[in-house]
Design an enzyme around this catalytic site. Sequence first.
Site, PDB file in Angstrom:
ATOM      1  N   GLY A  14      42.211 -51.217 -15.204  1.00  0.00           N
ATOM      2  CA  GLY A  14      43.230 -51.877 -14.395  1.00  0.00           C
ATOM      3  C   GLY A  14      42.897 -51.973 -12.916  1.00  0.00           C
ATOM      4  N   SER A  15      41.611 -51.845 -12.548  1.00  0.00           N
ATOM      5  CA  SER A  15      41.316 -51.912 -11.106  1.00  0.00           C
ATOM      6  C   SER A  15      41.570 -53.323 -10.563  1.00  0.00           C
ATOM      7  CB  SER A  15      39.884 -51.452 -10.812  1.00  0.00           C
ATOM      8  OG  SER A  15      38.948 -52.390 -11.269  1.00  0.00           O
ATOM      9  N   ASN A  16      41.329 -54.353 -11.369  1.00  0.00           N
ATOM     10  CA  ASN A  16      41.646 -55.709 -10.901  1.00  0.00           C
ATOM     11  C   ASN A  16      43.149 -55.921 -10.792  1.00  0.00           C
ATOM     12  OD1 ASN A  16      39.304 -57.631 -10.426  1.00  0.00           O
ATOM     13  ND2 ASN A  16      38.658 -56.599 -12.306  1.00  0.00           N
ATOM     14  N   MET A  91      40.998 -57.596 -23.363  1.00  0.00           N
ATOM     15  CA  MET A  91      39.903 -57.659 -24.333  1.00  0.00           C
ATOM     16  C   MET A  91      40.322 -58.356 -25.626  1.00  0.00           C
ATOM     17  SD  MET A  91      37.729 -56.307 -22.425  1.00  0.00           S
ATOM     18  CE  MET A  91      36.292 -55.993 -23.427  1.00  0.00           C
ATOM     19  N   ARG A  92      40.958 -59.476 -25.492  1.00  0.00           N
ATOM     20  CA  ARG A  92      41.471 -60.141 -26.685  1.00  0.00           C
ATOM     21  C   ARG A  92      41.363 -61.651 -26.527  1.00  0.00           C
ATOM     22  NH1 ARG A  92      44.209 -57.607 -30.720  1.00  0.00           N
ATOM     23  NH2 ARG A  92      44.054 -55.636 -29.614  1.00  0.00           N
ATOM     24  N   ILE A  94      42.349 -65.376 -26.845  1.00  0.00           N
ATOM     25  CA  ILE A  94      43.640 -66.072 -26.882  1.00  0.00           C
ATOM     26  C   ILE A  94      43.521 -67.242 -27.844  1.00  0.00           C
ATOM     27  CG2 ILE A  94      45.132 -67.475 -25.399  1.00  0.00           C
ATOM     28  CD1 ILE A  94      45.016 -65.292 -23.504  1.00  0.00           C
ATOM     29  N   ASN A 108      41.464 -65.962 -15.538  1.00  0.00           N
ATOM     30  CA  ASN A 108      40.703 -64.774 -15.957  1.00  0.00           C
ATOM     31  C   ASN A 108      39.657 -64.463 -14.895  1.00  0.00           C
ATOM     32  OD1 ASN A 108      39.749 -62.718 -17.739  1.00  0.00           O
ATOM     33  ND2 ASN A 108      38.066 -64.066 -18.348  1.00  0.00           N
ATOM     34  N   HIS A 110      35.822 -62.791 -14.667  1.00  0.00           N
ATOM     35  CA  HIS A 110      34.691 -62.433 -15.534  1.00  0.00           C
ATOM     36  C   HIS A 110      33.534 -61.942 -14.665  1.00  0.00           C
ATOM     37  CE1 HIS A 110      32.253 -62.447 -19.124  1.00  0.00           C
ATOM     38  NE2 HIS A 110      31.292 -63.003 -18.412  1.00  0.00           N
TER      39      HIS A 110
HETATM   40  C1  GRF Z   1      36.160 -56.300 -15.043  1.00  0.00           C
HETATM   41  O1  GRF Z   1      34.781 -56.216 -14.816  1.00  0.00           O
HETATM   42  C2  GRF Z   1      36.537 -57.685 -15.478  1.00  0.00           C
HETATM   43  O2  GRF Z   1      35.772 -58.672 -14.856  1.00  0.00           O
HETATM   44  C3  GRF Z   1      36.213 -57.653 -16.936  1.00  0.00           C
HETATM   45  O3  GRF Z   1      36.615 -56.374 -17.367  1.00  0.00           O
HETATM   46  C4  GRF Z   1      36.574 -55.473 -16.265  1.00  0.00           C
HETATM   47  C5  GRF Z   1      37.934 -54.889 -16.130  1.00  0.00           C
HETATM   48  O4  GRF Z   1      37.983 -53.915 -15.152  1.00  0.00           O
HETATM   49  N1  GRF Z   1      36.793 -58.764 -17.623  1.00  0.00           N
HETATM   50  P1  GRF Z   1      39.394 -53.360 -14.654  1.00  0.00           P
HETATM   51  O5  GRF Z   1      40.177 -52.937 -15.902  1.00  0.00           O
HETATM   52  O6  GRF Z   1      40.076 -54.453 -13.912  1.00  0.00           O
HETATM   53  O7  GRF Z   1      39.048 -52.184 -13.793  1.00  0.00           O
END
Ligand code: GRF
Length: 207
Positions: A14-16, A91-92, A94, A108, A110
């Site tokens: 969840g860092s993003n 991680m799913r 759609i 999204n 990536h």
């Molecule tokens: C990130 O590298 C994002 O680009 C990818 O999965 C990772 C998720 O990291 N799709 P976080 O859960 O946001 O820390």
Amino acid sequence: MKETRTAVLASGTGSNFAALVKGDTGPGRIDLLLTDNPDAGALSLAGELGIEGKWMYPGPFRTRFALGEERKWADFLLGRGIELVCLAGFMRIIKGPLLEAFPRGVMNIHPSLLPSFPGLDAQGQAFRYGVKIAGCTVHYVDLGTDTGPVILQESVPVLPDDSRDSLAKRILEKEHLIYPMAVKAHCEGRLSMDGRHVYIKGTADAV
Ligand code: GRF
């Protein structure tokens, strides 16, 4: 400017998600964290950040939605007045109902310069390939895997002493910068589309 009610869908750390909550998303207001993983770090982060967090059943499969369940997620989000959905380590795959509910309203992040290295462990793919420039991409989501129109990209040089993990760490730092920028531009109505091309009104600095 009117606020855009935004939900983040995350399965992992969840860092993003945290970067979106803490960053400058302009009129984009992060209202909700939705996860398919009851153990997701993102869920406890939501509590710490004072954002409503909720787990919902995604169906019996590991990497894709059951169609009926995805419809329930879409209905739930619509019912909550959500206008923008941000996938962040979700991680799913759609299947459609979420895209039908939010046309041009699902984004999204990536961890590669798409269209290079779609799919899982993009940072590892780039590192093993031996590229000199890696990076990350924010894109609108379509029915393919990491194939939607590109909104923003940021490059990250691969250093001679990098490992897969040190590279991934620097890519993640850039992810945390460009995701809020893309959400802000979207919510300010500064993104327009022509086919696959996403145009950003204003200077690059204003992104
Ligand atoms: C990130 O590298 C994002 O680009 C990818 O999965 C990772 C998720 O990291 N799709 P976080 O859960 O946001 O820390």
